[in-house]
Design a protein around this motif. Structure first.
Motif, PDB file in Angstrom:
ATOM      1  N   TYR A 136       9.087   0.671  -6.283  1.00  0.00           N
ATOM      2  CA  TYR A 136       7.976  -0.827  -5.233  1.00  0.00           C
ATOM      3  C   TYR A 136       8.256  -1.614  -4.681  1.00  0.00           C
ATOM      4  O   TYR A 136       9.557  -1.681  -4.563  1.00  0.00           O
ATOM      5  N   ALA A 170       0.508  -1.188  -0.408  1.00  0.00           N
ATOM      6  CA  ALA A 170       0.200  -0.353  -0.026  1.00  0.00           C
ATOM      7  C   ALA A 170       0.914   0.591   0.011  1.00  0.00           C
ATOM      8  O   ALA A 170       0.726   2.172  -0.944  1.00  0.00           O
ATOM      9  N   SER A 171       2.032   1.318   0.973  1.00  0.00           N
ATOM     10  CA  SER A 171       2.616   2.510   0.665  1.00  0.00           C
ATOM     11  C   SER A 171       3.376   2.311  -0.292  1.00  0.00           C
ATOM     12  O   SER A 171       3.708   3.905  -0.985  1.00  0.00           O
ATOM     13  N   SER A 172       3.687   1.584  -1.660  1.00  0.00           N
ATOM     14  CA  SER A 172       4.159   1.504  -2.542  1.00  0.00           C
ATOM     15  C   SER A 172       2.813   2.577  -3.368  1.00  0.00           C
ATOM     16  O   SER A 172       3.764   3.566  -4.343  1.00  0.00           O
ATOM     17  N   ARG A 173       2.067   1.933  -3.393  1.00  0.00           N
ATOM     18  CA  ARG A 173       1.131   2.600  -4.260  1.00  0.00           C
ATOM     19  C   ARG A 173       1.280   4.144  -4.246  1.00  0.00           C
ATOM     20  O   ARG A 173       0.675   4.544  -4.859  1.00  0.00           O
ATOM     21  N   LYS A 174       0.587   4.128  -3.180  1.00  0.00           N
ATOM     22  CA  LYS A 174       0.631   5.873  -2.022  1.00  0.00           C
ATOM     23  C   LYS A 174       1.278   6.478  -3.033  1.00  0.00           C
ATOM     24  O   LYS A 174       1.636   7.408  -3.247  1.00  0.00           O
ATOM     25  N   ARG A 175       2.894   5.866  -3.090  1.00  0.00           N
ATOM     26  CA  ARG A 175       4.130   7.169  -3.136  1.00  0.00           C
ATOM     27  C   ARG A 175       4.468   6.844  -4.234  1.00  0.00           C
ATOM     28  O   ARG A 175       4.340   8.202  -5.289  1.00  0.00           O
ATOM     29  N   SER A 176       3.257   5.818  -5.560  1.00  0.00           N
ATOM     30  CA  SER A 176       3.320   6.747  -6.666  1.00  0.00           C
ATOM     31  C   SER A 176       2.301   7.207  -6.904  1.00  0.00           C
ATOM     32  O   SER A 176       2.277   8.011  -8.193  1.00  0.00           O
ATOM     33  N   PHE A 177       1.092   7.470  -6.522  1.00  0.00           N
ATOM     34  CA  PHE A 177       0.372   8.343  -6.903  1.00  0.00           C
ATOM     35  C   PHE A 177       0.425   9.611  -6.432  1.00  0.00           C
ATOM     36  O   PHE A 177       0.356  10.635  -7.313  1.00  0.00           O
ATOM     37  N   ASN A 178       1.019   9.800  -4.925  1.00  0.00           N
ATOM     38  CA  ASN A 178       1.894  10.825  -4.845  1.00  0.00           C
ATOM     39  C   ASN A 178       2.444  12.310  -5.391  1.00  0.00           C
ATOM     40  O   ASN A 178       2.762  13.039  -5.853  1.00  0.00           O
ATOM     41  N   MET A 235      -5.724  -0.045   0.183  1.00  0.00           N
ATOM     42  CA  MET A 235      -4.589   1.471  -0.361  1.00  0.00           C
ATOM     43  C   MET A 235      -5.310   2.437   0.466  1.00  0.00           C
ATOM     44  O   MET A 235      -4.423   3.170   1.139  1.00  0.00           O
ATOM     45  N   TRP A 236      -6.539   2.131   1.839  1.00  0.00           N
ATOM     46  CA  TRP A 236      -6.413   3.241   2.866  1.00  0.00           C
ATOM     47  C   TRP A 236      -6.814   2.914   3.977  1.00  0.00           C
ATOM     48  O   TRP A 236      -7.973   1.776   4.359  1.00  0.00           O
TER      49      TRP A 236
END
Length: 99
Positions: free
Chosen positions: A89, A40-48, A98-99
């Motif tokens: 990632y 989830a942290s990787s996906r959040k970093r990518s989103f940011n 994710m949340w």
């Protein structure tokens, strides 16, 4: 670099690069065969990173930078995000919310 959360297999760059543009959610580890998911942290970093790049592109367009330069900047940002994705990632054994 991407590492399997199950067997600690370190993916080669050529194996990890397609993860960034393939649309499926899980990816098979070539060593143990287990399905690996992005954390989830990787996906959040990518989103940011995507949001920041989008804001920069909109800002450049708003301050009357020539359109050709904005398109070139966008192409460089997209290429950099794809090429650097194996280093950004991390993988886990299960799909995390994710949340």
């Amino acid at each position: 670099m991407l590492t399997c959360a199950n067997c600690q297999y370190e993916f080669k760059y050529k194996e990890a690069l397609p993860f960034s543009w393939k649309s499926r959610v899980g990816h098979q580890c070539p060593s143990c065969g287990e399905t690996q998911y992005y954390t989830a942290s990787s996906r959040k970093r990518s989103f940011n990173m995507t949001i920041i790049a989008f804001i920069l592109i909109v800002f450049l367009n708003a301050v009357n930078v020539p359109f050709v330069w904005v398109v070139a900047f966008a192409a460089v940002i997209i290429a950099a995000m794809i090429l650097l994705s194996p280093f950004i990632y991390k993988l886990s054994n299960e799909e995390e919310p994710m949340w």
